[in-house]
Design an enzyme around this catalytic site. Structure first.
Site, PDB file in Angstrom:
ATOM      1  N   TRP A  63      -8.512  53.912 -70.392  1.00 51.74           N
ATOM      2  CA  TRP A  63      -9.232  53.021 -69.477  1.00 51.74           C
ATOM      3  C   TRP A  63      -8.246  52.180 -68.695  1.00 51.74           C
ATOM      4  O   TRP A  63      -7.067  52.104 -69.040  1.00 51.74           O
ATOM      5  CB  TRP A  63     -10.299  52.177 -70.206  1.00 51.74           C
ATOM      6  CG  TRP A  63      -9.867  51.390 -71.419  1.00 51.74           C
ATOM      7  CD1 TRP A  63      -8.729  51.533 -72.149  1.00 51.74           C
ATOM      8  CD2 TRP A  63     -10.608  50.347 -72.059  1.00 51.74           C
ATOM      9  NE1 TRP A  63      -8.714  50.662 -73.196  1.00 51.74           N
ATOM     10  CE2 TRP A  63      -9.853  49.921 -73.172  1.00 51.74           C
ATOM     11  CE3 TRP A  63     -11.836  49.741 -71.820  1.00 51.74           C
ATOM     12  CZ2 TRP A  63     -10.277  48.901 -74.023  1.00 51.74           C
ATOM     13  CZ3 TRP A  63     -12.258  48.730 -72.666  1.00 51.74           C
ATOM     14  CH2 TRP A  63     -11.482  48.330 -73.756  1.00 51.74           C
ATOM     15  N   ASN A  64      -8.755  51.554 -67.616  1.00 52.03           N
ATOM     16  CA  ASN A  64      -7.895  50.828 -66.682  1.00 52.03           C
ATOM     17  C   ASN A  64      -8.454  49.448 -66.389  1.00 52.03           C
ATOM     18  O   ASN A  64      -9.670  49.232 -66.464  1.00 52.03           O
ATOM     19  CB  ASN A  64      -7.809  51.578 -65.350  1.00 52.03           C
ATOM     20  CG  ASN A  64      -7.207  52.951 -65.494  1.00 52.03           C
ATOM     21  OD1 ASN A  64      -6.048  53.089 -65.860  1.00 52.03           O
ATOM     22  ND2 ASN A  64      -8.007  53.978 -65.222  1.00 52.03           N
ATOM     23  N   HIS A  71     -14.345  43.488 -50.302  1.00 47.85           N
ATOM     24  CA  HIS A  71     -14.539  44.311 -49.095  1.00 47.85           C
ATOM     25  C   HIS A  71     -13.400  45.316 -48.963  1.00 47.85           C
ATOM     26  O   HIS A  71     -12.639  45.318 -48.008  1.00 47.85           O
ATOM     27  CB  HIS A  71     -14.677  43.417 -47.865  1.00 47.85           C
ATOM     28  CG  HIS A  71     -15.873  42.536 -47.961  1.00 47.85           C
ATOM     29  ND1 HIS A  71     -17.017  42.719 -47.192  1.00 47.85           N
ATOM     30  CD2 HIS A  71     -16.159  41.493 -48.786  1.00 47.85           C
ATOM     31  CE1 HIS A  71     -17.915  41.817 -47.535  1.00 47.85           C
ATOM     32  NE2 HIS A  71     -17.428  41.059 -48.501  1.00 47.85           N
ATOM     33  N   HIS A  75     -17.477  50.154 -48.760  1.00 45.71           N
ATOM     34  CA  HIS A  75     -18.076  48.954 -49.351  1.00 45.71           C
ATOM     35  C   HIS A  75     -19.317  48.485 -48.616  1.00 45.71           C
ATOM     36  O   HIS A  75     -19.589  48.901 -47.496  1.00 45.71           O
ATOM     37  CB  HIS A  75     -17.038  47.828 -49.466  1.00 45.71           C
ATOM     38  CG  HIS A  75     -16.690  47.170 -48.161  1.00 45.71           C
ATOM     39  ND1 HIS A  75     -15.666  47.600 -47.367  1.00 45.71           N
ATOM     40  CD2 HIS A  75     -17.224  46.095 -47.540  1.00 45.71           C
ATOM     41  CE1 HIS A  75     -15.574  46.832 -46.296  1.00 45.71           C
ATOM     42  NE2 HIS A  75     -16.523  45.908 -46.360  1.00 45.71           N
ATOM     43  N   ASP A  77     -21.624  45.257 -47.272  1.00 46.37           N
ATOM     44  CA  ASP A  77     -21.598  43.862 -46.798  1.00 46.37           C
ATOM     45  C   ASP A  77     -22.974  43.245 -47.056  1.00 46.37           C
ATOM     46  O   ASP A  77     -23.988  43.701 -46.493  1.00 46.37           O
ATOM     47  CB  ASP A  77     -21.331  43.785 -45.295  1.00 46.37           C
ATOM     48  CG  ASP A  77     -19.893  44.113 -44.907  1.00 46.37           C
ATOM     49  OD1 ASP A  77     -19.050  44.328 -45.779  1.00 46.37           O
ATOM     50  OD2 ASP A  77     -19.641  44.144 -43.680  1.00 46.37           O
ATOM     51  N   HIS A  81     -22.219  37.377 -46.804  1.00 44.73           N
ATOM     52  CA  HIS A  81     -20.817  37.566 -46.400  1.00 44.73           C
ATOM     53  C   HIS A  81     -20.511  36.728 -45.154  1.00 44.73           C
ATOM     54  O   HIS A  81     -19.391  36.261 -44.983  1.00 44.73           O
ATOM     55  CB  HIS A  81     -20.555  39.041 -46.141  1.00 44.73           C
ATOM     56  CG  HIS A  81     -19.191  39.360 -45.615  1.00 44.73           C
ATOM     57  ND1 HIS A  81     -18.040  38.802 -46.119  1.00 44.73           N
ATOM     58  CD2 HIS A  81     -18.789  40.197 -44.624  1.00 44.73           C
ATOM     59  CE1 HIS A  81     -16.999  39.282 -45.463  1.00 44.73           C
ATOM     60  NE2 HIS A  81     -17.422  40.110 -44.543  1.00 44.73           N
ATOM     61  N   HIS A 210     -21.495  41.625 -37.896  1.00 41.02           N
ATOM     62  CA  HIS A 210     -21.558  40.688 -39.015  1.00 41.02           C
ATOM     63  C   HIS A 210     -22.497  39.521 -38.682  1.00 41.02           C
ATOM     64  O   HIS A 210     -23.439  39.230 -39.429  1.00 41.02           O
ATOM     65  CB  HIS A 210     -20.164  40.141 -39.341  1.00 41.02           C
ATOM     66  CG  HIS A 210     -19.258  41.133 -40.001  1.00 41.02           C
ATOM     67  ND1 HIS A 210     -18.529  42.067 -39.312  1.00 41.02           N
ATOM     68  CD2 HIS A 210     -18.973  41.342 -41.310  1.00 41.02           C
ATOM     69  CE1 HIS A 210     -17.834  42.806 -40.160  1.00 41.02           C
ATOM     70  NE2 HIS A 210     -18.079  42.390 -41.384  1.00 41.02           N
TER      71      HIS A 210
HETATM   72  C1  23J Z   1     -13.829  39.113 -43.135  1.00 33.97           C
HETATM   73  C2  23J Z   1     -13.594  38.617 -41.876  1.00 33.97           C
HETATM   74  C3  23J Z   1     -13.776  39.412 -40.787  1.00 33.97           C
HETATM   75  C4  23J Z   1     -14.233  40.709 -40.967  1.00 33.97           C
HETATM   76  C5  23J Z   1     -14.489  41.242 -42.225  1.00 33.97           C
HETATM   77  C6  23J Z   1     -14.282  40.414 -43.306  1.00 33.97           C
HETATM   78  C7  23J Z   1     -14.991  42.623 -42.429  1.00 33.97           C
HETATM   79  O1  23J Z   1     -14.970  43.452 -41.573  1.00 33.97           O
HETATM   80  C8  23J Z   1     -15.645  43.018 -43.708  1.00 33.97           C
HETATM   81  O2  23J Z   1     -15.121  43.826 -44.469  1.00 33.97           O
HETATM   82  O3  23J Z   1     -16.746  42.540 -43.941  1.00 33.97           O
HETATM   83  S1  23J Z   1     -14.491  41.696 -39.539  1.00 33.97           S
HETATM   84 MN    MN Z   2     -17.084  44.014 -45.474  1.00 34.44          MN
END
Ligand code: 23J
Ligand code: MN
Length: 260
Positions: A63-64, A71, A75, A77, A81, A210
């Site tokens: 195991w690890n 992120h 992944h 979001d 976030h 986002h």
């Molecule tokens: C944090 C800040 C800006 C961005 C992101 C994360 C991502 O793209 C993410 O992985 O959610 S643009």
């Molecule tokens: Mn992300």
């Protein structure tokens, strides 16, 4: 009725008339991680270290230990976030209703455009053209931007960082506004490292995928692959993030059910 439907699905899976397509990139130390300008805190890369490997540290087991930013790699979001989604009590990885982790996908193929323009911006007219061919995007569906970007693998061309920031494709603010307000999608998914265009820091609003998606309690999927194995409509996505308490997202396995 529902029981019959699930019995039929199980049979279709068993006889391969429904295929399971894995839309996930392999997570390894070389997995590219998004690079923010130096004034912002960075996300850690993926690391893995052996706890034991059928040896003196553990004779019967392997195991690890793992470490990574939430992120990292393929992944999910979550709404919290982004600052625009921060007040959603049901917007964390552990509080999103599980029902939203199973949803259909619409796949918009931008491969040709991106082949000649690394900074291709998906606009509302592209969505209009797609809908004329494939029908209206249904409420609650994922919209996935197929670009071929995943074939860049873990190479520097994946982040494609230049002096003026990353050169990578993504959606315009108008396109995201349309998908949120006019189509009420489940979320927005891409092959690149993040759901936004590489130059989206200069869009209005900044980082619209986002800002606007998460502000409307919708989700993101980044670093997807194998989108070329999906039909434009009809695939069913299974996308549960890790159930991290107060998590903003997580690496996950993204599976698509596709009728043969
Ligand atoms: C944090 C800040 C800006 C961005 C992101 C994360 C991502 O793209 C993410 O992985 O959610 S643009
Ligand atoms: Mn992300």
């Amino acid at each position: 009725m529902s029981a019959t439907l699930l019995t039929q699905l199980a049979a279709a899976l068993a006889n391969n008339t429904v295929r399971v397509v894995d839309l996930t990139q392999t997570l390894r130390p070389s997995t590219p991680v998004i690079q923010l300008p130096p004034e912002f805190a960075p996300s850690n890369p993926f690391t893995i270290s052996e706890i034991s490997h059928y040896d003196s540290r553990g004779p019967g087991w392997y195991w690890n230990n793992l470490s990574m930013g939430e992120h990292t790699g393929t992944h999910f979001d979550a709404p919290v976030h982004w600052v625009t989604g921060q007040h959603y009590a049901d917007g964390f990885t552990d509080t999103i209703p599980a029902q939203r982790f199973v949803a259909p996908a619409c796949v918009i193929d931008c491969t040709k455009e991106v082949a000649t323009d690394e900074k291709f911006v998906l606009e509302v007219p592209h969505i209009d053209t797609w809908e004329k061919q494939h029908g209206k995007i249904p409420a609650g569906a994922w919209v996935l931007m197929r670009t071929g970007w995943s074939t860049r693998g873990d190479s520097p061309a994946f982040l494609n960082m230049k002096a003026d920031g990353p050169h990578s494709p993504g959606p315009s603010a108008a396109a995201i506004t349309f998908l949120v307000k006019e189509r009420d999608v489940n979320g927005w998914g891409v092959e690149a490292v993040g759901t936004d265009h590489g130059q989206a820091f200069a869009f209005e609003p900044a980082f619209p995928a986002h800002n606007l998606m998460h502000g409307a309690k919708k989700f993101g999927l980044a670093s997807l692959c194998n989108l070329d194995q999906l039909p434009p409509t009809g695939a069913l996505l299974i996308t549960p993030p890790l159930k991290i308490a107060k998590g903003s997202g997580s690496p996950l396995r993204v599976l698509a059910l596709v009728a043969a």
